[in-house]
Write a protein that holds these residues in place. Structure first.
Motif, mmCIF file in Angstrom:
data_model
loop_
_atom_site.group_PDB
_atom_site.id
_atom_site.type_symbol
_atom_site.label_atom_id
_atom_site.label_comp_id
_atom_site.label_asym_id
_atom_site.label_seq_id
_atom_site.Cartn_x
_atom_site.Cartn_y
_atom_site.Cartn_z
ATOM 1 N N SER A 1 0.832 -1.195 0.000
ATOM 2 C CA SER A 1 0.000 0.000 0.000
ATOM 3 C C SER A 1 0.868 1.247 0.000
ATOM 4 C CB SER A 1 -0.907 0.006 1.231
ATOM 5 O OG SER A 1 -1.764 -1.108 1.223
ATOM 6 N N TYR A 2 0.267 2.339 -0.432
ATOM 7 C CA TYR A 2 0.888 3.651 -0.318
ATOM 8 C C TYR A 2 1.223 3.870 1.162
ATOM 9 C CZ TYR A 2 1.329 8.698 -1.344
ATOM 10 O OH TYR A 2 1.767 9.983 -1.518
ATOM 11 N N PRO A 3 2.386 4.432 1.489
ATOM 12 C CA PRO A 3 2.801 4.539 2.902
ATOM 13 C C PRO A 3 1.749 5.197 3.794
ATOM 14 C CG PRO A 3 4.617 5.117 1.462
ATOM 15 C CD PRO A 3 3.415 4.940 0.568
ATOM 16 N N ASN A 4 1.424 4.505 4.887
ATOM 17 C CA ASN A 4 0.455 4.987 5.876
ATOM 18 C C ASN A 4 -0.935 5.204 5.295
ATOM 19 O OD1 ASN A 4 2.199 4.963 8.093
ATOM 20 N ND2 ASN A 4 3.009 6.967 7.567
ATOM 21 N N HIS A 5 -1.255 4.471 4.250
ATOM 22 C CA HIS A 5 -2.588 4.548 3.649
ATOM 23 C C HIS A 5 -3.016 3.123 3.301
ATOM 24 C CE1 HIS A 5 -5.815 6.179 0.936
ATOM 25 N NE2 HIS A 5 -5.843 7.077 1.911
ATOM 26 N N HIS A 6 -4.185 2.981 2.676
ATOM 27 C CA HIS A 6 -4.717 1.641 2.438
ATOM 28 C C HIS A 6 -5.643 1.663 1.228
ATOM 29 C CE1 HIS A 6 -6.643 -2.239 3.256
ATOM 30 N NE2 HIS A 6 -5.651 -2.468 4.101
ATOM 31 N N PRO A 7 -5.717 0.568 0.466
ATOM 32 C CA PRO A 7 -6.633 0.496 -0.677
ATOM 33 C C PRO A 7 -8.106 0.454 -0.264
ATOM 34 C CG PRO A 7 -4.865 -1.112 -0.869
ATOM 35 C CD PRO A 7 -4.813 -0.584 0.532
ATOM 36 N N ASP A 8 -8.962 0.593 -1.279
ATOM 37 C CA ASP A 8 -10.421 0.496 -1.175
ATOM 38 C C ASP A 8 -10.990 1.681 -0.401
ATOM 39 O OD1 ASP A 8 -9.853 -1.829 -2.483
ATOM 40 O OD2 ASP A 8 -10.479 -3.156 -0.884
ATOM 41 N N VAL A 66 -3.551 -18.398 18.506
ATOM 42 C CA VAL A 66 -4.744 -18.163 17.713
ATOM 43 C C VAL A 66 -4.313 -17.558 16.385
ATOM 44 C CG1 VAL A 66 -6.949 -16.943 17.575
ATOM 45 C CG2 VAL A 66 -6.113 -17.742 19.784
ATOM 46 N N ILE A 67 -4.978 -17.966 15.303
ATOM 47 C CA ILE A 67 -4.735 -17.384 13.990
ATOM 48 C C ILE A 67 -6.060 -16.879 13.442
ATOM 49 C CG2 ILE A 67 -4.979 -19.601 12.806
ATOM 50 C CD1 ILE A 67 -2.854 -18.682 10.822
ATOM 51 N N GLY A 68 -6.037 -15.745 12.754
ATOM 52 C CA GLY A 68 -7.265 -15.170 12.220
ATOM 53 C C GLY A 68 -7.054 -14.558 10.851
ATOM 54 N N GLY A 69 -8.071 -14.675 9.998
ATOM 55 C CA GLY A 69 -8.048 -14.051 8.678
ATOM 56 C C GLY A 69 -8.996 -12.866 8.652
ATOM 57 N N PHE A 70 -8.477 -11.664 8.371
ATOM 58 C CA PHE A 70 -9.235 -10.422 8.463
ATOM 59 C C PHE A 70 -9.497 -9.820 7.077
ATOM 60 C CE2 PHE A 70 -7.250 -10.985 12.514
ATOM 61 C CZ PHE A 70 -8.111 -10.425 13.446
ATOM 62 N N GLN A 71 -10.709 -9.319 6.890
ATOM 63 C CA GLN A 71 -11.076 -8.716 5.614
ATOM 64 C C GLN A 71 -10.137 -7.569 5.268
ATOM 65 O OE1 GLN A 71 -12.751 -5.448 5.116
ATOM 66 N NE2 GLN A 71 -12.700 -5.782 2.931
ATOM 67 N N ASP A 72 -9.415 -7.743 4.165
ATOM 68 C CA ASP A 72 -8.498 -6.735 3.619
ATOM 69 C C ASP A 72 -7.392 -6.331 4.577
ATOM 70 O OD1 ASP A 72 -7.679 -5.459 1.385
ATOM 71 O OD2 ASP A 72 -9.103 -3.825 1.465
ATOM 72 N N GLN A 73 -7.156 -7.128 5.630
ATOM 73 C CA GLN A 73 -6.101 -6.824 6.592
ATOM 74 C C GLN A 73 -5.143 -7.993 6.776
ATOM 75 O OE1 GLN A 73 -5.792 -3.703 8.048
ATOM 76 N NE2 GLN A 73 -7.418 -3.191 6.627
ATOM 77 N N GLY A 74 -5.230 -8.994 5.919
ATOM 78 C CA GLY A 74 -4.289 -10.101 5.992
ATOM 79 C C GLY A 74 -4.606 -11.091 7.094
ATOM 80 N N SER A 75 -3.648 -11.980 7.356
ATOM 81 C CA SER A 75 -3.777 -13.017 8.378
ATOM 82 C C SER A 75 -2.816 -12.717 9.524
ATOM 83 C CB SER A 75 -3.470 -14.393 7.786
ATOM 84 O OG SER A 75 -4.420 -14.732 6.788
ATOM 85 N N TRP A 76 -3.311 -12.874 10.738
ATOM 86 C CA TRP A 76 -2.560 -12.510 11.946
ATOM 87 C C TRP A 76 -2.489 -13.703 12.889
ATOM 88 C CZ3 TRP A 76 -1.382 -7.163 13.424
ATOM 89 C CH2 TRP A 76 -1.672 -6.241 12.406
ATOM 90 N N ILE A 77 -1.410 -13.749 13.671
ATOM 91 C CA ILE A 77 -1.237 -14.802 14.666
ATOM 92 C C ILE A 77 -1.027 -14.160 16.034
ATOM 93 C CG2 ILE A 77 0.217 -16.716 15.456
ATOM 94 C CD1 ILE A 77 0.880 -17.318 12.572
ATOM 95 N N SER A 78 -1.725 -14.682 17.034
ATOM 96 C CA SER A 78 -1.522 -14.264 18.414
ATOM 97 C C SER A 78 -0.880 -15.414 19.166
ATOM 98 C CB SER A 78 -2.847 -13.885 19.071
ATOM 99 O OG SER A 78 -2.661 -13.641 20.450
ATOM 100 N N ALA A 79 0.336 -15.200 19.634
ATOM 101 C CA ALA A 79 1.055 -16.226 20.380
ATOM 102 C C ALA A 79 0.853 -16.006 21.880
ATOM 103 C CB ALA A 79 2.534 -16.199 20.009
ATOM 104 N N GLY A 81 -8.805 0.181 5.494
ATOM 105 C CA GLY A 81 -7.821 0.133 6.567
ATOM 106 C C GLY A 81 -8.193 0.986 7.754
ATOM 107 N N GLY A 82 -9.258 1.776 7.625
ATOM 108 C CA GLY A 82 -9.679 2.641 8.724
ATOM 109 C C GLY A 82 -9.680 4.101 8.307
ATOM 110 N N ILE A 83 -9.153 4.968 9.182
ATOM 111 C CA ILE A 83 -9.169 6.415 8.961
ATOM 112 C C ILE A 83 -7.734 6.931 8.903
ATOM 113 C CG2 ILE A 83 -9.910 8.640 9.879
ATOM 114 C CD1 ILE A 83 -12.191 7.156 11.293
ATOM 115 N N TYR A 84 -7.468 7.772 7.897
ATOM 116 C CA TYR A 84 -6.135 8.347 7.695
ATOM 117 C C TYR A 84 -6.277 9.847 7.473
ATOM 118 C CZ TYR A 84 -5.021 3.440 7.014
ATOM 119 O OH TYR A 84 -4.886 2.088 7.205
ATOM 120 N N LEU A 85 -5.220 10.593 7.838
ATOM 121 C CA LEU A 85 -5.264 12.050 7.775
ATOM 122 C C LEU A 85 -4.013 12.572 7.093
ATOM 123 C CD1 LEU A 85 -6.185 14.558 10.543
ATOM 124 C CD2 LEU A 85 -3.854 14.594 9.666
#
Length: 386
Positions: A76-83, A152-165, A103-107
């Motif tokens: 992605s463009y630095p500190n920004h997100h698609p869609d 725990v592993i989770g798949g997030f919409q447009d945010q990739g896959s994350w693991i919590s150890a 990706g949320g809110i950016y300024l």
């Protein structure tokens, strides 16, 4: 002025793509009627209202290397997100602009800047997601091979896959739209993104090895493609390719590689488990006791059972309930780990009865929606069950 917009890339995600209108916004700068902002998968700025193609800056979304015009959808463009979905200007200072996207809110403090980082980044963004915990998670996986493991592993919409150890620390491993995911054991993790793209992350002595394992030969995987590890033999995987079913008999037998694409190693096509053309497999469930029984549902409300799914050329038997809603979408098949004859089928449509249970492996069904439905026939404001 549409002809001035940059062309959409072959994968449908670049240029002025809007993903069929899912991601789109258009805003005029409050103090300059010719300064127009167009948001789709990317965020574009035109100083002449897109009258020409020569006065357009790429200011967000996927990254664009202006110097040599290389489009890179992998980052992605630095500190920004698609869609992109919305733009707002600070009333007291219209140079300050907010961007809302997947990706949320950016300024940005200066939405008209042209030289924050030479040609590469016309403007600079700040992430403003402080305490924003909102996200869409498709699938959660835990380590079924080790009792008491808190990973725990989770798949997030447009945010990739994350693991919590241990300790609850979350780290992102995979990108794209994080979809189905699973933990095979302490070292092997499986993550997928849109259209069935799937990878194995293997930790060997602290080094991560990433290998693409989507079956070579898949033709029409869904955006969120269901697949499952056999809970009794977690080295075996079942993968739904639209209306077809594939099985891998030795996941750890797939050699390590840095290739992200498809893989033919140890995959077999289960030709007696396909469903009718125009339908597609939407949910998979597997048994523990007895082992290796596979259930799967479809987009048009049919449910199938495969006994001995790990055997040679297994055959599916249809167990669709006569009381199921017609042509509805089966979103989940849940199997009792202590008794595979006990199953629950979920339908995600509105205005239908949502939940059905069987105690005899699908021979007989009963409605268990209860007061989840506003009305006994499923009509009204009942939920979409998943």
């Amino acid at each position: 002025r549409s002809q001035s917009l940059p062309p959409v890339n072959a994968d449908g995600s670049g240029g002025a793509a809007t993903l069929g209108g899912y991601a789109i916004t258009l805003k005029v700068h409050p103090s300059n009627p010719n300064m127009l902002f167009f948001g789709g998968t990317n965020l574009l700025r035109s100083s002449d209202g897109f009258a020409t193609a020569n006065n357009i800056d790429w200011i967000g979304g996927y990254y664009w290397y202006y110097l040599n015009s290389i489009y890179d959808s992998a980052q992605s463009y630095p500190n920004h997100h698609p869609d992109n979905h919305d733009i707002a200007f600070l009333p007291s200072n219209p140079h300050t602009m907010f961007s809302a996207n997947d990706g949320g809110i950016y300024l940005t403090r200066d939405c008209l800047a042209t030289n924050a980082d030479a040609q590469y980044r016309p403007i600079e963004w700040e992430v403003r997601n402080t305490n924003d915990m909102a996200s869409i998670i498709y699938v959660v996986g835990v380590n079924g091979a080790k009792t008491g493991d808190s990973t725990v592993i989770g798949g997030f919409q447009d945010q990739g896959s994350w693991i919590s150890a241990a300790g609850g620390y979350w780290g992102q491993f995979d990108g794209g739209d994080g979809c189905y995911c699973a933990i095979q054991n302490d070292t092997a993790f499986y993550m997928s993104s849109q259209f069935g793209s799937m990878r194995r992350w293997l930790n060997e002595s602290g080094m991560w090895y990433i290998t693409g394992i989507q079956p070579d030969g898949t033709t029409d995987a869904q955006f969120v493609t269901p697949w499952i590890l056999d809970p009794v033999n977690r080295n075996q995987m079942y993968f739904a390719d639209n209306n077809a079913l594939w099985r891998n008999d030795d996941l750890l037998g797939i050699p390590d590689s840095s290739v992200y694409g498809t893989n033919s190693t140890n995959w077999s096509y289960l030709n007696r488990c396909s469903v009718a053309s125009g339908s597609y497999i939407t949910a998979l469930g597997m048994s523990v006791v007895p082992a290796h029984r596979l259930y799967y549902g479809t987009s048009d409300g049919h449910l199938y059972r495969v006994d001995g799914a790990d055997g040679v050329n297994p055959t599916a038997t249809e167990i669709t309930g006569s009381i199921f809603p017609k042509n509805a979408f089966i979103s989940c098949v849940a199997v009792d780990p202590d008794n595979a004859d006990k199953i629950v089928a979920c339908f995600s449509n509105y205005h239908v009865i949502s939940l059905f249970a069987s105690d005899d492996g699908g021979q007989n069904w009963r409605n268990i929606s209860g007061n989840l439905e506003q009305n006994p026939d499923g009509s009204g404001d009942g939920p979409s069950t998943r």
